[in-house]
Write a protein that holds these residues in place. Sequence first.
Motif, mmCIF file in Angstrom:
data_model
loop_
_atom_site.group_PDB
_atom_site.id
_atom_site.type_symbol
_atom_site.label_atom_id
_atom_site.label_comp_id
_atom_site.label_asym_id
_atom_site.label_seq_id
_atom_site.Cartn_x
_atom_site.Cartn_y
_atom_site.Cartn_z
ATOM 1 N N GLY A 83 52.097 35.660 43.406
ATOM 2 C CA GLY A 83 50.655 35.457 43.439
ATOM 3 C C GLY A 83 50.081 36.497 42.436
ATOM 4 N N VAL A 84 50.395 37.862 42.516
ATOM 5 C CA VAL A 84 50.042 38.966 41.753
ATOM 6 C C VAL A 84 50.153 38.811 40.317
ATOM 7 C CG1 VAL A 84 50.297 41.345 41.154
ATOM 8 C CG2 VAL A 84 49.893 40.628 43.462
ATOM 9 N N ASP A 85 51.614 38.113 40.247
ATOM 10 C CA ASP A 85 51.987 38.036 38.842
ATOM 11 C C ASP A 85 51.330 36.639 38.003
ATOM 12 O OD1 ASP A 85 54.036 39.914 38.839
ATOM 13 O OD2 ASP A 85 55.803 38.429 39.271
ATOM 14 N N ALA A 86 50.917 35.652 39.004
ATOM 15 C CA ALA A 86 50.223 34.503 38.354
ATOM 16 C C ALA A 86 48.803 35.057 37.856
ATOM 17 C CB ALA A 86 50.192 33.324 39.548
ATOM 18 N N ASP A 130 42.583 47.547 39.691
ATOM 19 C CA ASP A 130 42.122 46.118 40.207
ATOM 20 C C ASP A 130 42.643 45.869 41.459
ATOM 21 O OD1 ASP A 130 42.057 43.088 40.780
ATOM 22 O OD2 ASP A 130 41.289 43.094 38.691
ATOM 23 N N PRO A 131 41.704 45.690 42.300
ATOM 24 C CA PRO A 131 42.277 45.742 44.292
ATOM 25 C C PRO A 131 43.146 44.334 44.158
ATOM 26 C CG PRO A 131 39.961 45.098 44.096
ATOM 27 C CD PRO A 131 40.256 45.893 42.552
ATOM 28 N N GLU A 132 42.818 43.273 43.619
ATOM 29 C CA GLU A 132 43.773 42.028 43.487
ATOM 30 C C GLU A 132 45.069 42.124 42.963
ATOM 31 O OE1 GLU A 132 42.999 37.210 43.498
ATOM 32 O OE2 GLU A 132 41.791 38.370 41.974
ATOM 33 N N LEU A 133 44.933 42.819 41.729
ATOM 34 C CA LEU A 133 46.077 42.898 40.835
ATOM 35 C C LEU A 133 47.139 43.969 41.078
ATOM 36 C CD1 LEU A 133 44.472 41.219 37.494
ATOM 37 C CD2 LEU A 133 45.687 40.249 39.483
ATOM 38 N N ASP A 134 46.489 44.965 41.840
ATOM 39 C CA ASP A 134 47.314 46.339 41.850
ATOM 40 C C ASP A 134 47.751 46.718 40.678
ATOM 41 O OD1 ASP A 134 48.166 48.149 43.664
ATOM 42 O OD2 ASP A 134 50.103 47.554 43.686
ATOM 43 N N THR A 135 47.102 46.684 39.515
ATOM 44 C CA THR A 135 47.286 47.420 38.531
ATOM 45 C C THR A 135 46.135 48.095 37.771
ATOM 46 O OG1 THR A 135 48.804 45.526 37.748
ATOM 47 C CG2 THR A 135 48.063 46.782 36.022
ATOM 48 N N ASP A 136 46.453 49.173 37.077
ATOM 49 C CA ASP A 136 45.473 49.990 36.819
ATOM 50 C C ASP A 136 44.317 49.446 35.628
ATOM 51 O OD1 ASP A 136 45.740 51.593 33.930
ATOM 52 O OD2 ASP A 136 47.650 51.241 35.115
ATOM 53 N N VAL A 137 43.198 49.796 35.527
ATOM 54 C CA VAL A 137 42.291 49.188 34.285
ATOM 55 C C VAL A 137 42.644 49.332 33.013
ATOM 56 C CG1 VAL A 137 40.419 49.027 36.318
ATOM 57 C CG2 VAL A 137 40.604 50.943 34.747
ATOM 58 N N VAL A 138 43.131 50.409 32.854
ATOM 59 C CA VAL A 138 43.618 51.029 31.489
ATOM 60 C C VAL A 138 44.836 49.968 31.061
ATOM 61 C CG1 VAL A 138 44.482 52.547 29.976
ATOM 62 C CG2 VAL A 138 42.900 53.106 31.705
ATOM 63 N N SER A 139 45.675 49.531 31.864
ATOM 64 C CA SER A 139 46.687 48.689 31.494
ATOM 65 C C SER A 139 46.271 47.329 31.556
ATOM 66 C CB SER A 139 47.985 48.768 32.685
ATOM 67 O OG SER A 139 48.439 50.134 32.554
ATOM 68 N N LEU A 140 45.424 46.899 32.093
ATOM 69 C CA LEU A 140 44.758 45.795 32.163
ATOM 70 C C LEU A 140 43.764 45.364 30.915
ATOM 71 C CD1 LEU A 140 44.148 45.114 36.073
ATOM 72 C CD2 LEU A 140 45.790 43.753 34.566
ATOM 73 N N ASP A 141 43.431 46.565 30.174
ATOM 74 C CA ASP A 141 42.614 46.468 29.069
ATOM 75 C C ASP A 141 41.079 46.173 29.622
ATOM 76 O OD1 ASP A 141 41.974 47.046 26.373
ATOM 77 O OD2 ASP A 141 42.894 45.198 25.579
ATOM 78 N N PHE A 142 40.759 46.654 30.719
ATOM 79 C CA PHE A 142 39.305 46.237 31.179
ATOM 80 C C PHE A 142 38.580 47.612 30.895
ATOM 81 C CE2 PHE A 142 40.754 44.029 35.386
ATOM 82 C CZ PHE A 142 41.072 42.814 34.635
ATOM 83 N N VAL A 143 39.001 48.460 30.066
ATOM 84 C CA VAL A 143 38.076 49.558 29.578
ATOM 85 C C VAL A 143 37.867 49.055 28.343
ATOM 86 C CG1 VAL A 143 38.034 52.190 29.148
ATOM 87 C CG2 VAL A 143 39.287 51.156 31.124
#
Length: 242
Positions: free
Chosen positions: A224-227, A27-40
Amino acid sequence: MSISFLTRPTSEEVVGRVWEALRTVRDPELDTDVVSLDFVASVEIDSADGSGRVARVSLRLPTYFCAPNFAFLMVADAWDAVSGVEGLTDVEVTLIDHFASDAINAGVAARAGFVHSMAGTEVGEAVSELHELRRTFTERALMAGTDLVVRPMMREGTTPEQVAAMTLGEAPASDDLRRLRARRRELGIPAGDDDPLVVDPSGRTVGVEALPLHLRKARSYQVGVDANTSICRGQLAVRYGL
């Protein structure tokens, strides 16, 4: 004489490779991968017709109205990442439950680019491609990453003078440092052991006089990223009952 045989990877092995490939998509705004974010939402391998293996990936986002430019980047990056997986003959990446999903899915499948994909749709016209947007958020990730690396050292007593003079190779090894190096390389900024630890997004070294303001900005980006990450995780959990 030895003879080696090339074995076709199993479907389970291909699925595992697809998941690993998706971990490179952020995710470009969160700088975290989509698997860790549960976006898959799902990964399936379809080989029913016998002609080959097709990876079918479904992506989901926290809200119906997540920004279409961010969504397009993630879908396109997922397509690129999974296309490089050995053992596949085709890839389908589908964004679900999003107001612009039809335009995004069709555009990414056609490799049409963001502007062309949005043209003539009810989503709205796109002004430009997303290269500058990607760079902007990579620069923010660089700043936030600097906070994650430097703040723990300063809590342990490292002085601003020491930080300003420090190289990447002198900083304690960590996942945050590895990620900081990666973001620098993406921006074309040298990231070797002998390169300065603290630089601005253009690659210029930050001296000791400018360091306090620079680190305050870096901290604000990380806050901001954390929030935003916390908000997105909560929205996704509520939306899909996770």
